[in-house]
Design a protein around this motif. Structure first.
Motif, PDB file in Angstrom:
ATOM      1  N   TYR A 175       6.043  16.127  15.722  1.00 10.29           N
ATOM      2  CA  TYR A 175       5.790  16.609  17.094  1.00 10.29           C
ATOM      3  C   TYR A 175       7.199  16.645  17.968  1.00 10.29           C
ATOM      4  O   TYR A 175       7.646  17.369  18.676  1.00 10.29           O
ATOM      5  CB  TYR A 175       4.715  16.237  17.822  1.00 10.29           C
ATOM      6  CG  TYR A 175       3.419  17.008  17.273  1.00 10.29           C
ATOM      7  CD1 TYR A 175       3.264  18.072  17.418  1.00 10.29           C
ATOM      8  CD2 TYR A 175       2.222  16.457  16.711  1.00 10.29           C
ATOM      9  CE1 TYR A 175       2.143  19.156  17.029  1.00 10.29           C
ATOM     10  CE2 TYR A 175       1.148  17.055  16.053  1.00 10.29           C
ATOM     11  CZ  TYR A 175       1.111  18.291  16.561  1.00 10.29           C
ATOM     12  OH  TYR A 175       0.122  19.053  15.988  1.00 10.29           O
ATOM     13  N   GLU A 176       7.717  15.444  17.694  1.00 12.70           N
ATOM     14  CA  GLU A 176       8.800  15.209  18.404  1.00 12.70           C
ATOM     15  C   GLU A 176      10.181  15.965  17.801  1.00 12.70           C
ATOM     16  O   GLU A 176      11.093  16.550  18.596  1.00 12.70           O
ATOM     17  CB  GLU A 176       9.412  13.799  18.541  1.00 12.70           C
ATOM     18  CG  GLU A 176      10.334  13.316  19.475  1.00 12.70           C
ATOM     19  CD  GLU A 176      10.936  11.893  19.388  1.00 12.70           C
ATOM     20  OE1 GLU A 176       9.988  11.088  18.763  1.00 12.70           O
ATOM     21  OE2 GLU A 176      11.992  11.631  19.716  1.00 12.70           O
ATOM     22  N   GLU A 230      11.238  24.260  13.192  1.00 10.25           N
ATOM     23  CA  GLU A 230      11.186  25.753  13.142  1.00 10.25           C
ATOM     24  C   GLU A 230      10.375  26.207  11.985  1.00 10.25           C
ATOM     25  O   GLU A 230       9.512  27.372  12.108  1.00 10.25           O
ATOM     26  CB  GLU A 230      12.322  26.454  13.220  1.00 10.25           C
ATOM     27  CG  GLU A 230      13.025  26.138  14.756  1.00 10.25           C
ATOM     28  CD  GLU A 230      14.704  26.244  14.523  1.00 10.25           C
ATOM     29  OE1 GLU A 230      14.823  27.644  14.738  1.00 10.25           O
ATOM     30  OE2 GLU A 230      15.459  25.437  14.422  1.00 10.25           O
ATOM     31  N   LYS A 243       1.197  24.681  16.030  1.00  9.18           N
ATOM     32  CA  LYS A 243       1.761  24.330  17.389  1.00  9.18           C
ATOM     33  C   LYS A 243       3.346  24.225  17.568  1.00  9.18           C
ATOM     34  O   LYS A 243       3.640  24.335  18.611  1.00  9.18           O
ATOM     35  CB  LYS A 243       1.264  22.855  17.756  1.00  9.18           C
ATOM     36  CG  LYS A 243      -0.190  23.080  18.244  1.00  9.18           C
ATOM     37  CD  LYS A 243      -0.793  21.532  18.440  1.00  9.18           C
ATOM     38  CE  LYS A 243      -2.350  21.717  18.498  1.00  9.18           C
ATOM     39  NZ  LYS A 243      -2.866  20.303  18.211  1.00  9.18           N
ATOM     40  N   CYS A 244       3.829  23.735  16.343  1.00  9.44           N
ATOM     41  CA  CYS A 244       5.327  23.460  16.689  1.00  9.44           C
ATOM     42  C   CYS A 244       6.348  24.377  15.758  1.00  9.44           C
ATOM     43  O   CYS A 244       7.384  24.519  16.061  1.00  9.44           O
ATOM     44  CB  CYS A 244       5.689  22.045  16.502  1.00  9.44           C
ATOM     45  SG  CYS A 244       5.573  21.278  15.086  1.00  9.44           S
ATOM     46  N   SER A 245       5.552  25.129  14.659  1.00  7.79           N
ATOM     47  CA  SER A 245       6.567  25.982  14.032  1.00  7.79           C
ATOM     48  C   SER A 245       5.976  27.506  13.987  1.00  7.79           C
ATOM     49  O   SER A 245       6.338  28.126  13.022  1.00  7.79           O
ATOM     50  CB  SER A 245       6.618  25.458  12.503  1.00  7.79           C
ATOM     51  OG  SER A 245       6.692  23.914  12.547  1.00  7.79           O
ATOM     52  N   LYS A 276      10.181  18.718  16.116  1.00  6.11           N
ATOM     53  CA  LYS A 276       9.630  20.385  16.342  1.00  6.11           C
ATOM     54  C   LYS A 276      10.630  21.318  15.369  1.00  6.11           C
ATOM     55  O   LYS A 276      11.237  21.994  15.500  1.00  6.11           O
ATOM     56  CB  LYS A 276      10.282  20.976  17.796  1.00  6.11           C
ATOM     57  CG  LYS A 276       9.651  20.239  19.072  1.00  6.11           C
ATOM     58  CD  LYS A 276       9.851  20.741  20.430  1.00  6.11           C
ATOM     59  CE  LYS A 276       9.100  20.051  21.260  1.00  6.11           C
ATOM     60  NZ  LYS A 276       9.656  18.701  21.509  1.00  6.11           N
ATOM     61  N   MET A 297      -0.760  21.686  12.873  1.00  6.52           N
ATOM     62  CA  MET A 297       0.719  21.071  13.413  1.00  6.52           C
ATOM     63  C   MET A 297       1.729  22.418  13.573  1.00  6.52           C
ATOM     64  O   MET A 297       2.408  22.631  14.265  1.00  6.52           O
ATOM     65  CB  MET A 297       1.117  19.920  12.750  1.00  6.52           C
ATOM     66  CG  MET A 297       2.538  19.661  13.187  1.00  6.52           C
ATOM     67  SD  MET A 297       3.096  18.027  12.582  1.00  6.52           S
ATOM     68  CE  MET A 297       3.387  18.244  10.792  1.00  6.52           C
TER      69      MET A 297
END
Lengths: 227, 316
Positions: B239-240, B244, B283-285, B242, B280
């Protein structure tokens, strides 16, 4: 297994006239804890360690001393004032085993290695060099899997294990024996250079060996039925 | 529901490893059976094998190694670098097809034609080092994919999650100096399991320090401990970071019935891991997730594990 194969030959040495701040700098720069002190002919006179240097420095907790005076005292201190003179040295023909046992006996971190006749410095061997040798002996720099086998303390057990593994054309990274395990038992640790060990474990079990189960610790956490 | 790609090709069965070898063609048949029997094929975007442009392989392996491997196959050698690596004449070509099929698949993800994908390929890749084949792996599939994403698609941060039960030494070593590729692995502790790397203190080198993370698990540990480790190690780090795009090195060999390890994950445990990874990725990719098969040797268990895996990717 001679020391000259494992020792460090490019030794960082220091002159006895050097100041102790210089000694500290050299230790930090080369990341070593032992500096042999040699004369112009490379003959060993003593050794200075990071602990010798630190002991010579005033304690952080002493607030009463005169800082200027203290500084002057330290600047005058030479390596020869704080070095150890009565050294235990070893010769290049000592073995790794000698060094290991000597280190345990004398509780020191390193031995200068000197030529017995000329007293010239040939190298230094430290706990770290011995650790590197031990990693080499374990063979764990190569990919493999460990199997622990519990055996009776009687003749011919090792041969059975080695034969069984060799028959499967598996190469050994190392074989180590732990002499003291359960009473009357020894533990043989074979480090096998393969990914596939399950068939090997079954084969050894069929031959009557007990495979050390690393899961045991895990099961031990749970309350036993009869408790 | 997501659009999911599925790479499978009978050509991947042609890499033969001889009798009694755990990394056998039947593995892929079992994976395929699980997905076919669940009637998923019509809902998936089906992908085929195709040879990789060699330049992507050269980005992670030395040309000397590539040629050495090709020559060994042409010469008819059945073993390469270690006795573990059993092979046949076709192995070089199939390894090329493995990388090529994966790159084609990830291309569709980048073009937005599919959301995610599962690549059921052989030979696997995560043990393959720059100059050495190891642990049944010849070309490092996921490493080549990461480089392809960076150079062809301008991706700045790639996250690799390796949950094969063995540590992906090859992938780690290829990226340990590189802060643009985060390599996370959860695996059986190296003192008990192949290949003997992936200790907790291996955290990257130089500029790459902090971009390699390992969670070694002790023999006997399973769902509970995996959940704990993933929650405390993987998720906060990713999460930190991030990423792609997330690439999963998927191994089904941590299953309790798989005798290649002492790890005791359940079928449900595997589903939990995959669900959390998808969450996850969303949310981040932007949902971009590519799963590439590594190990998994328990033939009776592979159909259900593969079926669940794909079902979760499809978000059915």
């Amino acid at each position: 297994m001679f020391i000259n194969k494992s020792m460090c030959k490019n030794v960082v040495t220091i002159d006895k006239e050097a100041g102790i701040f210089r000694a500290r700098e050299m230790m930090m720069e080369h990341r070593v804890r032992h500096l042999p002190v040699v004369d112009a002919d490379n003959k060993l006179i003593g050794m200075v360690t990071d602990r010798d240097v630190r002991s010579a420095m005033p304690s952080l907790f002493i607030e009463t001393c005169d800082i200027g005076e203290e500084k002057e005292r330290l600047e005058k201190l030479r390596v020869e004032d704080i070095m150890t003179r009565n050294l235990i040295t070893i010769s290049p023909t000592y073995t790794l085993q000698d060094a290991l046992l000597l280190m345990q006996k004398h509780r020191v971190g390193a031995f200068p290695v000197v030529d017995e006749e000329s007293n010239k410095l040939k190298g230094i061997i430290s706990v770290r060099d011995l650790m590197r040798s031990f990693i080499n002996v374990l063979g764990i720099r190569e990919p493999g899997t460990l199997i622990g086998v519990l055996v009776e303390n009687k003749q011919g057990q090792m041969k059975k294990i080695i034969d069984a593994i060799t028959e499967e054309k598996i190469s050994f990274g190392s074989v180590l024996v732990s002499r003291y395990w359960d009473e009357g038992k020894r533990a043989v640790f074979t480090y096998l250079l393969t990914n596939t060990v399950a068939p090997m474990k079954r084969k050894l079990e069929k031959l009557g060996f007990e495979i050390l189960d690393p899961m045991e610790w895990y099961l031990d956490q749970f309350p036993k039925k009869d408790e | 529901m997501k659009k999911t790609g599925f790479l499978h090709d009978d050509k991947y069965l042609l890499h033969e490893t001889g009798p009694y070898h755990p990394e056998c063609p039947e593995r892929l048949k079992a994976v395929y059976k699980g997905i076919k029997d669940a009637d998923f094929l019509s809902k998936l975007t089906l992908m085929e094998a195709s040879p990789a442009d060699q330049k992507w392989i050269e980005r992670i392996h030395s040309i000397k190694y590539i040629l050495r491997f090709e020559e060994a196959c042409l010469y008819g050698m059945t073993e390469f670098d270690y006795p573990d690596n059993q092979m046949c004449n076709e192995s070089y070509d199939i390894a090329m097809l493995s990388v090529g099929g994966i790159l084609d698949t990830v291309k569709l993800i980048m073009e937005g034609k599919i959301d995610n994908a599962f690549c059921s390929v052989r030979p696997p890749g995560h043990h393959a080092e720059m100059n050495k084949a190891m642990g049944f792996c010849y070309f490092n599939n996921v490493a080549a994919t990461a480089r392809y994403l960076q150079e062809e698609w301008g991706i700045k941060r790639v996250g690799i999650i390796d949950f094969d039960v063995h540590h992906g030494n090859g992938t780690q070593h290829l990226f340990e100096h590189d802060p643009t590729v985060f390599y996370y692995s959860i695996h059986e502790h190296p003192s008990f399991s192949f290949p003997g790397t992936g200790r907790e203190f291996e955290k990257g080198v130089g500029d790459g320090e902090g971009f390699t993370l390992n969670s070694p698990m002790l023999p006997g540990q399973g769902d509970r401990e995996y959940k704990k480790a993933l929650e405390s190690d993987l998720f906060p780090a990713f999460y930190e970071f991030k990423p792609e795009v997330i690439i999963a090195s998927t191994g089904f060999d941590a299953h309790i019935d798989d005798d290649m390890s002492g790890i005791a994950l359940s079928t449900e445990g595997y589903s939990w891991i995959m669900k959390r990874i998808i969450e996850m990725a969303d949310k981040c990719s932007d949902g971009k997730l590519l799963s590439v098969l590594e190990g998994g040797y328990c033939l009776p268990r592979l159909p259900e594990l593969a079926k669940n895996h794909v079902e979760i990717l499809m978000d059915k």
